[in-house]
Design a protein around this motif. Structure first.
Motif, PDB file in Angstrom:
ATOM      1  N   GLU A  36      12.729 -15.639  38.177  1.00 43.11           N
ATOM      2  CA  GLU A  36      13.198 -14.252  38.315  1.00 43.11           C
ATOM      3  C   GLU A  36      12.131 -13.372  38.948  1.00 43.11           C
ATOM      4  O   GLU A  36      12.434 -12.549  39.823  1.00 43.11           O
TER       5      GLU A  36
ATOM      6  N   SER B 297      19.403 -23.278  33.480  1.00 41.49           N
ATOM      7  CA  SER B 297      18.576 -22.340  32.725  1.00 41.49           C
ATOM      8  C   SER B 297      18.150 -22.917  31.383  1.00 41.49           C
ATOM      9  O   SER B 297      16.982 -22.845  31.009  1.00 41.49           O
TER      10      SER B 297
ATOM     11  N   VAL C  74      18.347 -17.782  44.426  1.00 42.63           N
ATOM     12  CA  VAL C  74      17.811 -17.474  43.100  1.00 42.63           C
ATOM     13  C   VAL C  74      18.949 -17.053  42.170  1.00 42.63           C
ATOM     14  O   VAL C  74      19.072 -17.551  41.049  1.00 42.63           O
ATOM     15  N   THR C  75      19.797 -16.154  42.636  1.00 45.17           N
ATOM     16  CA  THR C  75      20.920 -15.675  41.827  1.00 45.17           C
ATOM     17  C   THR C  75      21.836 -16.826  41.426  1.00 45.17           C
ATOM     18  O   THR C  75      22.263 -16.916  40.269  1.00 45.17           O
TER      19      THR C  75
ATOM     20  N   LEU D 169      20.013 -19.129  38.850  1.00 44.61           N
ATOM     21  CA  LEU D 169      19.905 -18.431  37.568  1.00 44.61           C
ATOM     22  C   LEU D 169      21.251 -18.352  36.854  1.00 44.61           C
ATOM     23  O   LEU D 169      21.303 -18.287  35.620  1.00 44.61           O
TER      24      LEU D 169
END
Length: 183
Positions: free
Chosen positions: A75, A63, A53-54, A57
């Motif tokens: 998120e 994004s 996820v990090t 993102l």
């Protein structure tokens, strides 16, 4: 893939034998089904999801291609996965393995797996949706992250006998290394 938490619990209760993957074993003795989990591996699988996820993102091209609403959902799913991992870690404590039956730890394992499935799906959809707007090297990196996460999820599910591990995937070590997780 499991549609809901009850389905997951039914699979756990089915009592199928396991031995190949090392993160978990399921054994049955009479009416009692016992699941033994390698705590470090289960924590690594959850951490891999959070790291994926990090990473996704942090890719500005992804994004902007999928938009703020989709990124907010990702998120939130990452936060849910973090909460599930924390609950599992707190329940498991400093043990190297935890053994439980249908009365102990099932909620934590169930939540962790469900949230990992959700994050995998959302990230895969985001990268797919962004594929036409993302530069080649960034897309390749994002696809590598998704492939690694799918590998981790597949291994976790296979260990619980939820689905079979199939298809061309990375080796577990490579997937965890890609997602910056060490065992």
């Amino acid at each position: 893939m499991i549609g809901n938490r009850r389905s997951f619990l039914k699979v756990l209760a089915s009592g199928s034998a396991l031995g190949v993957l090392g993160a978990c074993t399921v054994t049955t003795s009479g009416q009692l089904t016992i699941v033994t989990l390698n705590v470090a591996k289960v924590k690594a699988y959850g951490t891999a999801g959070i790291n994926a996820v990090t990473t996704i993102l942090s890719l500005a091209a992804v994004s902007s291609a999928v938009g703020a609403p989709a990124m907010a959902i990702i998120e939130a799913s990452g936060a849910a996965l973090q909460a599930a991992l924390t609950a599992f870690s707190n329940a498991a404590g400093s043990s190297t393995t935890v053994t439980y039956d249908s009365t102990c730890l099932k909620t934590q394992v169930d939540s962790l797996l469900t949230d990992l499935q959700n994050v995998t799906s959302l990230l895969g959809n985001a990268v797919s949706q962004a594929s036409t707007a993302v530069p080649g090297s960034t897309l390749a990196n994002a696809n590598t992250v998704i492939s690694a996460l799918k590998t981790v999820l597949s291994i976790f599910q296979g260990g619980l006998r939820i689905v079979s591990v199939s298809g061309p995937r990375m080796a577990e070590k490579e997937a965890l290394r890609t997602l910056h997780v060490s065992l």
